[in-house]
Design an enzyme around this catalytic site. Structure first.
Site, PDB file in Angstrom:
ATOM      1  CD  GLU A  35      -3.012  -0.274  -0.342  1.00  0.00           C
ATOM      2  OE1 GLU A  35      -2.903  -0.050  -1.718  1.00  0.00           O
ATOM      3  OE2 GLU A  35      -4.154  -1.196   0.218  1.00  0.00           O
ATOM      4  CG  LEU A 127     -13.878  -1.366  -2.368  1.00  0.00           C
ATOM      5  CD1 LEU A 127     -14.880  -2.029  -1.904  1.00  0.00           C
ATOM      6  CD2 LEU A 127     -12.694  -2.324  -2.021  1.00  0.00           C
ATOM      7  CB  SER A 129     -15.945   2.179  -7.541  1.00  0.00           C
ATOM      8  OG  SER A 129     -15.641   4.271  -7.523  1.00  0.00           O
ATOM      9  CD  GLU A 165      -8.020   7.944 -10.515  1.00  0.00           C
ATOM     10  OE1 GLU A 165      -8.465   7.532 -11.544  1.00  0.00           O
ATOM     11  OE2 GLU A 165      -7.965   8.452  -9.500  1.00  0.00           O
ATOM     12  CG  ASP A 177      -6.296   1.352  -7.804  1.00  0.00           C
ATOM     13  OD1 ASP A 177      -5.325   1.937  -7.234  1.00  0.00           O
ATOM     14  OD2 ASP A 177      -6.686   3.259  -7.637  1.00  0.00           O
TER      15      ASP A 177
HETATM   16  C1  GLA Z   1      -5.189   5.185  -4.125  1.00  0.00           C
HETATM   17  C2  GLA Z   1      -4.166   5.138  -5.856  1.00  0.00           C
HETATM   18  C3  GLA Z   1      -3.089   3.745  -6.213  1.00  0.00           C
HETATM   19  C4  GLA Z   1      -2.431   3.545  -4.880  1.00  0.00           C
HETATM   20  C5  GLA Z   1      -3.674   3.499  -3.144  1.00  0.00           C
HETATM   21  C6  GLA Z   1      -2.265   3.341  -2.279  1.00  0.00           C
HETATM   22  O1  GLA Z   1      -6.082   3.474  -4.731  1.00  0.00           O
HETATM   23  O2  GLA Z   1      -5.014   5.331  -6.662  1.00  0.00           O
HETATM   24  O3  GLA Z   1      -2.529   4.334  -6.910  1.00  0.00           O
HETATM   25  O4  GLA Z   1      -1.362   4.327  -4.847  1.00  0.00           O
HETATM   26  O5  GLA Z   1      -3.883   4.118  -3.740  1.00  0.00           O
HETATM   27  O6  GLA Z   1      -1.748   2.421  -2.115  1.00  0.00           O
END
Ligand code: GLA
Length: 384
Positions: A35, A127, A129, A165, A177
């Protein structure tokens, strides 16, 4: 609804009478471990969910784009392809319009289109979306522009979704993501090395081990989150600069100890130790020892809570309740400050864990969380 919205809906209804040219889906995700390392050149291990955003797309004969959603809070958007770009649109439509802009920037001549979206990825639950929306629209638009769906195209789409984004929505997120939404392999988590974008499926074997992955959505998102993500990123960049490395993922724990500022040292300690935990967890899973991964999940949560300071009382509460009721391990997942946690739970203990989580939140007067038993779903694809 505004006058423009009325017109957009009427025109959309006319277009849809002919039926869509296709329907594409892309999944939401949970991150198992790794993370806040994707913008630090680290490794992470997300898994695509069996929940998706679907985009039904109808090609128009002109250069207009109409975006609509079955979410009653989502205003429709109408604009010209050539007018899309940073600052052109805010809210949910920015993700889809942003992708259409970024694809054009990447040299893909997307046609004017009507896009209707529907999603069963819980919104605002951490999550992804938003990445699922970006990636479903990206794959649809690229295929309708005549591109064939192959690994090289998917790499281009990941880049376009990240640009949408970062530059149109204005969220400085990393690429985890979007990468998992486009490259996931069903039945496996996806190990992503964000230094070079190399990915490898890691089959988890959860069902064979009698385990269930539970997502616990706290249904809370603290507003403070907005600026905090950027602040963490800035802390990491500053720590990397002080250590003389390009990205923090290149540093060692011994390097981290040289940082004199306690806040930067703690941030860097999280990043470097988290990347090591990803490698340990992947090694355990590959050795068929997934049931021994719980303590790594717990250590990841503690590090995010204490060193990275991105947890929240709701997340700490559900993680503690889950582990004390029989989960092998649990941690917050995603950006933090609310959103969701995951718990690795023996199938027989799922009811106890769910009950304990609800009880703990009720006792503390916290919002009632929602639990979802999830499995690993496929990457973005055309379904119709
Ligand atoms: C969000 C961001 C990801 C990542 C997470 C943390 O989900 O979109 O790119 O940095 O936080 O791991």
């Amino acid at each position: 609804m505004t006058g423009q919205s009325d017109r957009a809906v009427a025109e959309l209804a006319r277009a849809w009478r002919a039926g869509p040219d296709g329907v594409w889906t892309a999944p939401g995700r949970v991150n198992l471990i790794g993370e806040h390392v994707d913008y630090n050149g680290g490794r992470c291990l997300p898994m695509a969910l069996d929940r998706v955003t679907a985009a039904a797309v109808h090609v128009r004969g002109d250069d207009q784009v109409q975006l609509s959603s079955d979410d009653p809070d989502a205003e429709p958007f109408t604009g010209r392809l050539t007018d899309l770009g940073p600052g052109c649109v805010s809210g949910w439509a920015g993700y889809a319009a942003g992708v259409l802009w970024a694809l054009q920037q990447a040299g893909i001549e997307v046609p004017g289109m009507d896009v209707a979206v529907s999603s069963d990825v819980p919104l605002g639950a951490g999550l992804s979306s938003s990445a699922s929306l970006e990636c479903a629209v990206a794959l649809a638009a690229a295929e309708l522009a005549g591109r064939s769906d192959d690994p090289a195209l998917r790499r281009v789409l990941i880049g376009a979704a990240i640009r949408a984004e970062n530059e149109v929505v204005g969220a400085a997120t990393g690429g985890m993501d979007q990468t998992v939404a486009l490259l996931a392999v069903e039945g496996a988590a996806l190990l992503i090395d964000t230094r070079d974008g190399v990915t490898a499926p890691v089959p988890l074997g959860l069902a064979e081990a009698g385990l269930q992955l539970l997502v616990i959505d706290t249904r809370v998102r603290h507003e403070l989150a907005d600026g905090q993500y950027g602040k963490r990123r800035a802390d990491c960049e500053e720590a990397a600069r002080l250590l003389g490395v390009g990205l923090l993922g290149e540093a060692t724990l011994a390097d981290v100890d040289r940082l004199t500022d306690p806040r930067l040292r703690a941030r860097a300690r999280h990043v470097v130790s988290e990347i090591a935990r990803v490698d340990e967890l992947v090694a355990l899973v590959r050795a068929g020892r997934v049931a021994e991964c719980g303590s790594l999940l717990n250590a990841s949560h503690a590090s995010l809570r204490d060193d990275y300071e991105v947890s929240a009382v709701e997340l700490d509460t559900v993680v503690a309740a889950a582990t004390s009721a029989g989960a092998l391990g649990a941690r917050m997942t995603g950006g933090g400050f609310g959103g969701s946690a995951i718990a690795l739970v023996p199938e027989s203990a799922v009811p106890d864990v769910e009950a304990a989580v609800l009880r703990a939140c009720a006792e503390r007067g916290l919002t009632r969380p929602a639990t979802l038993a999830v499995t690993s779903g496929p990457a973005a694809r055309r379904v119709f």
